[in-house]
Design a protein around this motif. Structure first.
Motif, PDB file in Angstrom:
ATOM      1  N   VAL A  81       0.855  -1.190   0.000  1.00  0.00           N
ATOM      2  CA  VAL A  81       0.000   0.000   0.000  1.00  0.00           C
ATOM      3  C   VAL A  81       0.894   1.243   0.000  1.00  0.00           C
ATOM      4  N   TYR A  82       1.908   1.231   0.885  1.00  0.00           N
ATOM      5  CA  TYR A  82       2.813   2.378   0.968  1.00  0.00           C
ATOM      6  C   TYR A  82       3.730   2.393  -0.252  1.00  0.00           C
ATOM      7  N   SER A  83       4.263   3.579  -0.530  1.00  0.00           N
ATOM      8  CA  SER A  83       5.176   3.724  -1.663  1.00  0.00           C
ATOM      9  C   SER A  83       6.557   3.133  -1.328  1.00  0.00           C
ATOM     10  N   TRP A  84       7.221   2.552  -2.315  1.00  0.00           N
ATOM     11  CA  TRP A  84       8.603   2.076  -2.172  1.00  0.00           C
ATOM     12  C   TRP A  84       9.279   2.256  -3.520  1.00  0.00           C
ATOM     13  N   ASP A  85      10.592   2.162  -3.553  1.00  0.00           N
ATOM     14  CA  ASP A  85      11.263   2.314  -4.845  1.00  0.00           C
ATOM     15  C   ASP A  85      12.495   1.421  -4.912  1.00  0.00           C
ATOM     16  N   ILE A  86      12.820   1.004  -6.116  1.00  0.00           N
ATOM     17  CA  ILE A  86      13.998   0.167  -6.355  1.00  0.00           C
ATOM     18  C   ILE A  86      14.768   0.785  -7.516  1.00  0.00           C
ATOM     19  N   VAL A  87      16.075   0.917  -7.333  1.00  0.00           N
ATOM     20  CA  VAL A  87      16.909   1.485  -8.399  1.00  0.00           C
ATOM     21  C   VAL A  87      17.366   0.346  -9.311  1.00  0.00           C
ATOM     22  N   ILE A  88      17.258   0.577 -10.613  1.00  0.00           N
ATOM     23  CA  ILE A  88      17.611  -0.467 -11.578  1.00  0.00           C
ATOM     24  C   ILE A  88      18.777   0.045 -12.414  1.00  0.00           C
ATOM     25  N   CYS A 112      13.146  -4.928 -18.036  1.00  0.00           N
ATOM     26  CA  CYS A 112      14.359  -4.131 -17.813  1.00  0.00           C
ATOM     27  C   CYS A 112      15.470  -4.506 -18.783  1.00  0.00           C
ATOM     28  N   MET A 113      15.512  -5.774 -19.212  1.00  0.00           N
ATOM     29  CA  MET A 113      16.570  -6.178 -20.134  1.00  0.00           C
ATOM     30  C   MET A 113      16.385  -5.511 -21.503  1.00  0.00           C
ATOM     31  N   LYS A 114      15.151  -5.027 -21.774  1.00  0.00           N
ATOM     32  CA  LYS A 114      14.923  -4.337 -23.050  1.00  0.00           C
ATOM     33  C   LYS A 114      15.385  -2.882 -22.985  1.00  0.00           C
ATOM     34  N   LEU A 115      15.654  -2.376 -21.773  1.00  0.00           N
ATOM     35  CA  LEU A 115      16.046  -0.969 -21.629  1.00  0.00           C
ATOM     36  C   LEU A 115      17.491  -0.771 -22.080  1.00  0.00           C
ATOM     37  N   ASN A 116      17.795   0.453 -22.469  1.00  0.00           N
ATOM     38  CA  ASN A 116      19.193   0.770 -22.822  1.00  0.00           C
ATOM     39  C   ASN A 116      20.031   0.810 -21.551  1.00  0.00           C
ATOM     40  N   GLU A 117      21.364   0.808 -21.740  1.00  0.00           N
ATOM     41  CA  GLU A 117      22.225   0.943 -20.564  1.00  0.00           C
ATOM     42  C   GLU A 117      21.886   2.249 -19.867  1.00  0.00           C
ATOM     43  N   GLY A 118      21.926   2.230 -18.547  1.00  0.00           N
ATOM     44  CA  GLY A 118      21.606   3.463 -17.832  1.00  0.00           C
ATOM     45  C   GLY A 118      20.966   3.145 -16.493  1.00  0.00           C
ATOM     46  N   LYS A 119      20.417   4.201 -15.887  1.00  0.00           N
ATOM     47  CA  LYS A 119      19.860   4.046 -14.541  1.00  0.00           C
ATOM     48  C   LYS A 119      18.365   4.349 -14.574  1.00  0.00           C
ATOM     49  N   TYR A 120      17.602   3.521 -13.862  1.00  0.00           N
ATOM     50  CA  TYR A 120      16.144   3.655 -13.847  1.00  0.00           C
ATOM     51  C   TYR A 120      15.675   3.497 -12.411  1.00  0.00           C
ATOM     52  N   VAL A 121      14.453   3.931 -12.167  1.00  0.00           N
ATOM     53  CA  VAL A 121      13.907   3.674 -10.831  1.00  0.00           C
ATOM     54  C   VAL A 121      12.472   3.178 -10.983  1.00  0.00           C
ATOM     55  N   LEU A 122      12.163   2.135 -10.199  1.00  0.00           N
ATOM     56  CA  LEU A 122      10.815   1.550 -10.207  1.00  0.00           C
ATOM     57  C   LEU A 122      10.147   2.038  -8.922  1.00  0.00           C
ATOM     58  N   VAL A 123       9.018   2.745  -9.050  1.00  0.00           N
ATOM     59  CA  VAL A 123       8.387   3.355  -7.876  1.00  0.00           C
ATOM     60  C   VAL A 123       6.957   2.853  -7.730  1.00  0.00           C
ATOM     61  N   LYS A 124       6.607   2.427  -6.519  1.00  0.00           N
ATOM     62  CA  LYS A 124       5.203   2.107  -6.243  1.00  0.00           C
ATOM     63  C   LYS A 124       4.457   3.428  -6.067  1.00  0.00           C
ATOM     64  N   ASP A 125       3.419   3.608  -6.865  1.00  0.00           N
ATOM     65  CA  ASP A 125       2.608   4.825  -6.785  1.00  0.00           C
ATOM     66  C   ASP A 125       2.068   4.971  -5.362  1.00  0.00           C
ATOM     67  N   PRO A 126       2.220   6.161  -4.752  1.00  0.00           N
ATOM     68  CA  PRO A 126       1.820   6.291  -3.343  1.00  0.00           C
ATOM     69  C   PRO A 126       0.327   6.089  -3.111  1.00  0.00           C
ATOM     70  N   SER A 127      -0.504   6.330  -4.124  1.00  0.00           N
ATOM     71  CA  SER A 127      -1.939   6.223  -3.834  1.00  0.00           C
ATOM     72  C   SER A 127      -2.684   5.236  -4.718  1.00  0.00           C
ATOM     73  N   LYS A 128      -2.005   4.647  -5.710  1.00  0.00           N
ATOM     74  CA  LYS A 128      -2.719   3.702  -6.588  1.00  0.00           C
ATOM     75  C   LYS A 128      -2.007   2.359  -6.601  1.00  0.00           C
ATOM     76  N   PRO A 129      -2.754   1.280  -6.884  1.00  0.00           N
ATOM     77  CA  PRO A 129      -2.103  -0.039  -6.948  1.00  0.00           C
ATOM     78  C   PRO A 129      -1.372  -0.223  -8.277  1.00  0.00           C
ATOM     79  N   GLN A 130      -0.248   0.426  -8.415  1.00  0.00           N
ATOM     80  CA  GLN A 130       0.530   0.294  -9.660  1.00  0.00           C
ATOM     81  C   GLN A 130       1.973   0.716  -9.408  1.00  0.00           C
ATOM     82  N   VAL A 131       2.877   0.304 -10.303  1.00  0.00           N
ATOM     83  CA  VAL A 131       4.258   0.787 -10.246  1.00  0.00           C
ATOM     84  C   VAL A 131       4.568   1.548 -11.525  1.00  0.00           C
TER      85      VAL A 131
END
Length: 571
Positions: free
Chosen positions: A268-275, A499-518
């Motif tokens: 439910v709460y927001s979280w994030d992961i760096v990719i 993520c393997m389809k993404l170009n080289e680089g840095k990304y962040v995956l964030v859980k939306d603070p108020s909706k059930p989605q990332v």
């Protein structure tokens, strides 16, 4: 009987409508009138349903939300020419208004008698049934809101702090994708048994006397001031760097990051992961001082927590408290007599001579497909001897902060209704318990021990007692809480593939603070490099130690930095 002469109806073999040649036309038909197919934007007027029953009081003609003929109202339907519908919304071919109701006379005269009801079309009963169900639902919803509003003074269901994003989304970040949890829940992928690449660290034995604790003979929770706990992210882990250099896998992560992904739909709460995409490899990381180091409390409960951040029962204060309780509990239930089970290598994050918490790191490798392997660092906290067999244990503590929030008083219920206590915890902390279970499964722990730890007094968040410790087999517990391993791996696999389809680089995956989605954002290469904490916390709340204790970016949280400071402040 007089026959009705239809005349000859010509057959058109080339298509629709009358044939081209006019010789077939009836004598009184005008010639040279082309056959005009309807265009979709032409108004066809209305279909009138003469069987409609206007005796339905629920559909109030004066209420604009339910115009009496809304069933036939195509004005808003894009397929009927869109704008044309608006222009002549006043156009009506059939008068759909209900007959005027007489202003006098008893109501019953206009209602059906029982003997007539049987002749009505069957559908009526289904409609009534559906209406009744909807009304029931609506009433339940109103009741719920009413109780919430009474308890929380018009507060929203969750406090504002919980609705904040775990990381500040910068305007220059580029959002690449948005995935609703509903798609996660359908995924499935079966992964073969993992192999251990390396075991590090040392484990102390579990103290069986704790299995006999009851609320009547509880034990105070002790404090472990000088044992260090490490929350090192993937790319700061020297062992993972080594395995990556040896090309042992494509994808690298830790158990806490994987479990966050695996249980995402419960969060439910927001979280994030760096990719990070580096060369042909993929690293899942957490930021220093990330949400993932704390433990949520009451995350999935319906009852709102206090909003003020400094309230001892706010979501933030509770998560800091739960993090201590877990660390202290995990060290207290061990036999601390120097007897340890050591492994191939020592603790990779410890300095010479420093006292570290009992922990073993299993670096394990899963096969995601022919080309792709995933390596993750998994943790177990203790070891037990059962019939000369060594079994690994994970140690976690659920914590009670105030019975009035959960409605279940542990001191009374743990003796007689342990199931009810666990059921309430599963409802209010579904995400946390699922993450612990998935971490135990990832590490192939033989047993997960759950401690029930409560405050000595509801207003005192420094002193706690252990009321009970219960052991579960991770697989059985997973089945009990509806945690499906092939779904967990399905989520990980789909995110890895994405993520393997993404170009080289840095990304962040964030859980939306108020909706059930990332959401996935592309971020600059230097994002998160120096942010030690998203927002520096007041001194007395810091879970991480001051910066000088941090070696090479590895945050070393000593359990009680915080408590000591807070206690002196209180004193």
């Amino acid at each position: 009987m007089v026959g009705f002469d239809v005349g000859t109806v010509p057959f058109n073999s080339d298509g629709w409508g009358p044939p081209e040649s006019s010789s077939h036309l009836l004598p009184n038909h005008p010639t040279n009138v082309p056959f005009a197919p309807f265009s979709r934007s032409d108004k066809l007027g209305r279909i009138a349903d003469w069987t409609r029953n206007f005796n339905n009081q629920n559909r109030n003609p004066s209420n604009p939300r339910y115009p009496s003929d809304s069933v036939f109202d195509f004005a808003g339907d894009e397929s009927f020419g869109g704008a044309a519908g608006d222009e002549d919304s006043s156009f009506r071919l059939v008068d759909g208004r209900p007959p005027p109701r007489p202003k006098f006379g008893p109501r019953w005269r206009f209602q059906h008698h029982h003997n007539q009801r049987s002749h009505l079309p069957q559908r009526r009963d289904e409609e009534v049934e559906a209406k009744r169900r909807d009304a029931e639902k609506e009433r339940a919803r109103r009741d719920r809101l009413y109780h919430l509003n009474r308890s929380g003074g018009n507060a929203p269901r969750r406090e504002a702090a919980a609705f904040k994003s775990s990381v500040d989304i910068q305007p220059e970040w580029n959002m690449l994708d948005q995935i609703p949890f509903s798609t996660f829940t359908k995924l499935s992928f079966s992964v073969p048994e993992p192999e251990d690449l390396l075991l590090c660290g040392a484990l102390e034995f579990y103290d069986r006397t704790y299995d006999r604790i009851t609320p009547k003979n509880s034990k105070p929770l002790e404090r472990f001031k000088n044992r260090n706990f490490f929350k090192v992210t993937t790319t700061d882990d020297p062992v993972i760097r080594r395995l990556a250099n040896e090309d042992k896998a494509t994808v690298f992560a830790t158990d806490s990051i994987l479990s966050t992904l695996m249980c995402a739909p419960r969060s439910v709460y927001s979280w994030d992961i760096v990719i990070q995409r580096v060369g042909n490899k993929l690293f899942f990381d957490k930021r220093d001082g990330s949400q993932l180091d704390l433990l949520s409390v009451h995350e999935t409960s319906q009852e709102p927590l206090p909003e003020a951040k400094d309230d001892i029962n706010s979501a933030y204060s509770l998560s800091v408290e739960a993090a201590y309780i877990n660390q202290n509990f995990s060290q207290q239930v061990l036999i601390r007599d120097g007897n340890k089970v050591g492994f191939e290598e020592g603790n990779p994050f410890a300095n010479e001579g420093e006292e570290v918490a009992s922990v073993a790191y299993r670096y394990r490798r899963w096969k995601l497909d022919d080309e792709m392997y995933l390596v993750a660092r998994c943790e177990v906290q203790s070891v037990a001897e059962v019939n000369n067999q060594r079994s690994f244990l994970t140690l976690n503590a659920l914590n009670e902060f105030d019975p009035k929030y959960s409605g279940v008083d542990w001191r009374q219920k743990l003796e007689t209704q342990r199931g009810a206590v666990l059921a309430t915890e599963l409802k209010n902390n579904a995400n946390k318990l699922a993450k612990w279970t998935s971490q135990a499964l990832l590490a192939s722990a033989d047993m997960m021990k759950l401690g029930y730890v409560s405050r000595v007094h509801p207003r005192d968040h420094f002193n706690h007692v252990i009321l009970a410790v219960v052991g579960y087999k991770p697989k059985d517990f997973a089945a009990q809480i509806n945690l499906n391993t092939s779904n967990m791996w399905g989520i990980v696999k789909s995110i890895v593939d994405l993520c393997m389809k993404l170009n080289e680089g840095k990304y962040v995956l964030v859980k939306d603070p108020s909706k059930p989605q990332v959401r996935i954002y592309e971020v600059p290469a230097d994002a998160f490099e120096n942010d030690y904490m998203e927002e520096p916390l007041p001194e007395e709340e810091q879970v991480q130690p001051p910066a000088e204790d941090v070696e090479g970016g590895e945050a070393i949280a000593t359990t009680n930095d915080v408590e000591d400071k807070e206690i002196t402040n209180e004193a």
